[in-house]
Structure formats: structure tokens, C-alpha cells
Design an enzyme around this catalytic site. Sequence first.
Site, PDB file in Angstrom:
ATOM      1  N   CYS A   4      10.028  -5.782   1.593  1.00 22.07           N
ATOM      2  CA  CYS A   4       9.179  -4.679   1.115  1.00 22.07           C
ATOM      3  C   CYS A   4       8.135  -5.227   0.141  1.00 22.07           C
ATOM      4  O   CYS A   4       8.477  -5.830  -0.886  1.00 22.07           O
ATOM      5  CB  CYS A   4      10.034  -3.620   0.437  1.00 22.07           C
ATOM      6  SG  CYS A   4       9.067  -2.391  -0.458  1.00 22.07           S
ATOM      7  N   CYS A   7       8.514  -3.893  -3.419  1.00 22.49           N
ATOM      8  CA  CYS A   7       9.656  -4.522  -4.107  1.00 22.49           C
ATOM      9  C   CYS A   7       9.245  -5.908  -4.608  1.00 22.49           C
ATOM     10  O   CYS A   7       9.610  -6.309  -5.718  1.00 22.49           O
ATOM     11  CB  CYS A   7      10.857  -4.652  -3.172  1.00 22.49           C
ATOM     12  SG  CYS A   7      11.794  -3.121  -2.965  1.00 22.49           S
ATOM     13  N   ASP A  30      -4.561  -0.251  -6.898  1.00 23.50           N
ATOM     14  CA  ASP A  30      -4.549  -0.340  -5.437  1.00 23.50           C
ATOM     15  C   ASP A  30      -5.558  -1.394  -4.988  1.00 23.50           C
ATOM     16  O   ASP A  30      -6.646  -1.509  -5.536  1.00 23.50           O
ATOM     17  CB  ASP A  30      -4.913   1.030  -4.833  1.00 23.50           C
ATOM     18  CG  ASP A  30      -4.553   1.119  -3.366  1.00 23.50           C
ATOM     19  OD1 ASP A  30      -3.653   1.910  -3.013  1.00 23.50           O
ATOM     20  OD2 ASP A  30      -5.172   0.396  -2.553  1.00 23.50           O
ATOM     21  N   HIS A  46      14.112   0.530  -4.825  1.00 19.84           N
ATOM     22  CA  HIS A  46      13.557   0.813  -3.497  1.00 19.84           C
ATOM     23  C   HIS A  46      14.027   2.165  -2.996  1.00 19.84           C
ATOM     24  O   HIS A  46      15.210   2.380  -2.752  1.00 19.84           O
ATOM     25  CB  HIS A  46      13.949  -0.261  -2.474  1.00 19.84           C
ATOM     26  CG  HIS A  46      13.295  -0.013  -1.145  1.00 19.84           C
ATOM     27  ND1 HIS A  46      12.007  -0.418  -0.852  1.00 19.84           N
ATOM     28  CD2 HIS A  46      13.731   0.653  -0.051  1.00 19.84           C
ATOM     29  CE1 HIS A  46      11.688  -0.035   0.363  1.00 19.84           C
ATOM     30  NE2 HIS A  46      12.714   0.624   0.880  1.00 19.84           N
ATOM     31  N   ASN A  86       1.925  10.190   0.063  1.00 20.86           N
ATOM     32  CA  ASN A  86       1.913  10.250   1.523  1.00 20.86           C
ATOM     33  C   ASN A  86       3.338   9.978   2.001  1.00 20.86           C
ATOM     34  O   ASN A  86       3.948   8.985   1.585  1.00 20.86           O
ATOM     35  CB  ASN A  86       0.961   9.194   2.094  1.00 20.86           C
ATOM     36  CG  ASN A  86      -0.477   9.430   1.665  1.00 20.86           C
ATOM     37  OD1 ASN A  86      -0.895  10.572   1.497  1.00 20.86           O
ATOM     38  ND2 ASN A  86      -1.220   8.357   1.456  1.00 20.86           N
ATOM     39  N   HIS A  99       5.710   5.781  -3.495  1.00 15.56           N
ATOM     40  CA  HIS A  99       4.643   5.538  -4.465  1.00 15.56           C
ATOM     41  C   HIS A  99       3.763   6.762  -4.589  1.00 15.56           C
ATOM     42  O   HIS A  99       3.640   7.557  -3.662  1.00 15.56           O
ATOM     43  CB  HIS A  99       3.803   4.312  -4.073  1.00 15.56           C
ATOM     44  CG  HIS A  99       3.228   4.391  -2.696  1.00 15.56           C
ATOM     45  ND1 HIS A  99       3.950   4.089  -1.571  1.00 15.56           N
ATOM     46  CD2 HIS A  99       1.993   4.740  -2.261  1.00 15.56           C
ATOM     47  CE1 HIS A  99       3.198   4.233  -0.498  1.00 15.56           C
ATOM     48  NE2 HIS A  99       1.999   4.638  -0.883  1.00 15.56           N
TER      49      HIS A  99
HETATM   50  P1  AMP Z   1       0.112   4.671   1.629  1.00 13.45           P
HETATM   51  O1  AMP Z   1      -0.864   4.648   2.775  1.00 13.45           O
HETATM   52  O2  AMP Z   1       0.220   6.013   0.970  1.00 13.45           O
HETATM   53  O3  AMP Z   1       1.441   4.096   2.042  1.00 13.45           O
HETATM   54  O4  AMP Z   1      -0.500   3.732   0.512  1.00 13.45           O
HETATM   55  C1  AMP Z   1      -0.280   2.368   0.442  1.00 13.45           C
HETATM   56  C2  AMP Z   1      -1.329   1.816  -0.464  1.00 13.45           C
HETATM   57  O5  AMP Z   1      -0.910   0.537  -0.865  1.00 13.45           O
HETATM   58  C3  AMP Z   1      -2.708   1.658   0.178  1.00 13.45           C
HETATM   59  O6  AMP Z   1      -3.646   2.422  -0.570  1.00 13.45           O
HETATM   60  C4  AMP Z   1      -2.972   0.154   0.089  1.00 13.45           C
HETATM   61  O7  AMP Z   1      -4.324  -0.128  -0.208  1.00 13.45           O
HETATM   62  C5  AMP Z   1      -2.055  -0.252  -1.040  1.00 13.45           C
HETATM   63  N1  AMP Z   1      -1.593  -1.634  -1.021  1.00 13.45           N
HETATM   64  C6  AMP Z   1      -0.995  -2.305   0.000  1.00 13.45           C
HETATM   65  N2  AMP Z   1      -0.650  -3.548  -0.387  1.00 13.45           N
HETATM   66  C7  AMP Z   1      -1.028  -3.658  -1.672  1.00 13.45           C
HETATM   67  C8  AMP Z   1      -0.943  -4.702  -2.655  1.00 13.45           C
HETATM   68  N3  AMP Z   1      -0.409  -5.892  -2.376  1.00 13.45           N
HETATM   69  N4  AMP Z   1      -1.453  -4.469  -3.893  1.00 13.45           N
HETATM   70  C9  AMP Z   1      -2.011  -3.278  -4.201  1.00 13.45           C
HETATM   71  N5  AMP Z   1      -2.098  -2.257  -3.336  1.00 13.45           N
HETATM   72  C10 AMP Z   1      -1.629  -2.446  -2.093  1.00 13.45           C
END
Ligand code: AMP
Length: 113
Positions: A4, A7, A30, A46, A86, A99
Site C-alpha cells: 500500500c 502505508c 497530494d 491501514h 472517494n 484518505h
Molecule cells: P483517490 O483518487 O481519492 O484515491 O485519491 C488518491 C490521491 O492520491 C490522488 O489525488 C493522487 O494524486 C494521490 N497520490 C497518489 N500517490 C501519491 C503520492 N505518492 N504522494 C502524494 N499523493 C499521491
Amino acid sequence: MSDCVFCKIAAGEIPSKKVYEDEKILAFYDLAPQAPVHVLIIPKEHICCADELNKDNSAVVGYIFSKLPEITKSLGLENGYRVVNNCKEDGGQSVFHLHFHLLGGKKLGLQMA
Ligand code: AMP
């Protein structure tokens, strides 16, 4: 969970730009911001998604919300902000670790950001 990404971020194995951290939760920027301020707030434990919350694991959600005034003030969001979750495929979830998106820095419309 070993595979994950959030995580791994919580464990410091993947770098992140941290905004707030304590023993229970982490807030970090983000990677693909959809608003001038776009921060993710996660429990370190988690939990796959909102649909997996129950009486034994949901206290952290209230804890996250209790920290919003402190976190948002530190980000200069005194004028307001939006919190989005989401959940699962139809909700647009792409990272399956619970999140909350914290969005702000402009007057937001009806779209997520
Ligand atoms: P969701 O679509 O609600 O699952 O949001 C996941 C979010 O995580 C997205 O807005 C991605 O841009 C963000 N994301 C994915 N990997 C990373 C990371 N390594 N660091 C920061 N944000 C991330």
C-alpha cells in the site's frame, strides 16, 4: 499493508511533503493537486476505504476531523475549505487506503476542486 503506497508514506519508506503528523495520522501534499492547496489526510493504520469503517476502527475519522482546525490554519485556509472522501471504484477511489482530500486556497465550485 506491504503493497500500500500510503502505508509506505506513513512508514517513511516513500517520501512525502508533510503538513502534519502525529502517532495516529499524517497529512501530506497530494502529488497531483486539484486546487491551490490539496492535502491528503490519512490514518496511519491501514483501513481500505470508508466502506470498511466499523465501531472498532472509526474513531480515527473523528480524530482526523478534530485536527482540521489546526491543520487548515497552518495552511492559511481560514476562509474555508472542502473535505472529500472517494470510496471504492464508483466513488473514484484510486488508492485503497482511507484518505480525505483537503482542498482550498480558492473559492471552490460544485466540482470536487
Ligand atoms: P483517490 O483518487 O481519492 O484515491 O485519491 C488518491 C490521491 O492520491 C490522488 O489525488 C493522487 O494524486 C494521490 N497520490 C497518489 N500517490 C501519491 C503520492 N505518492 N504522494 C502524494 N499523493 C499521491
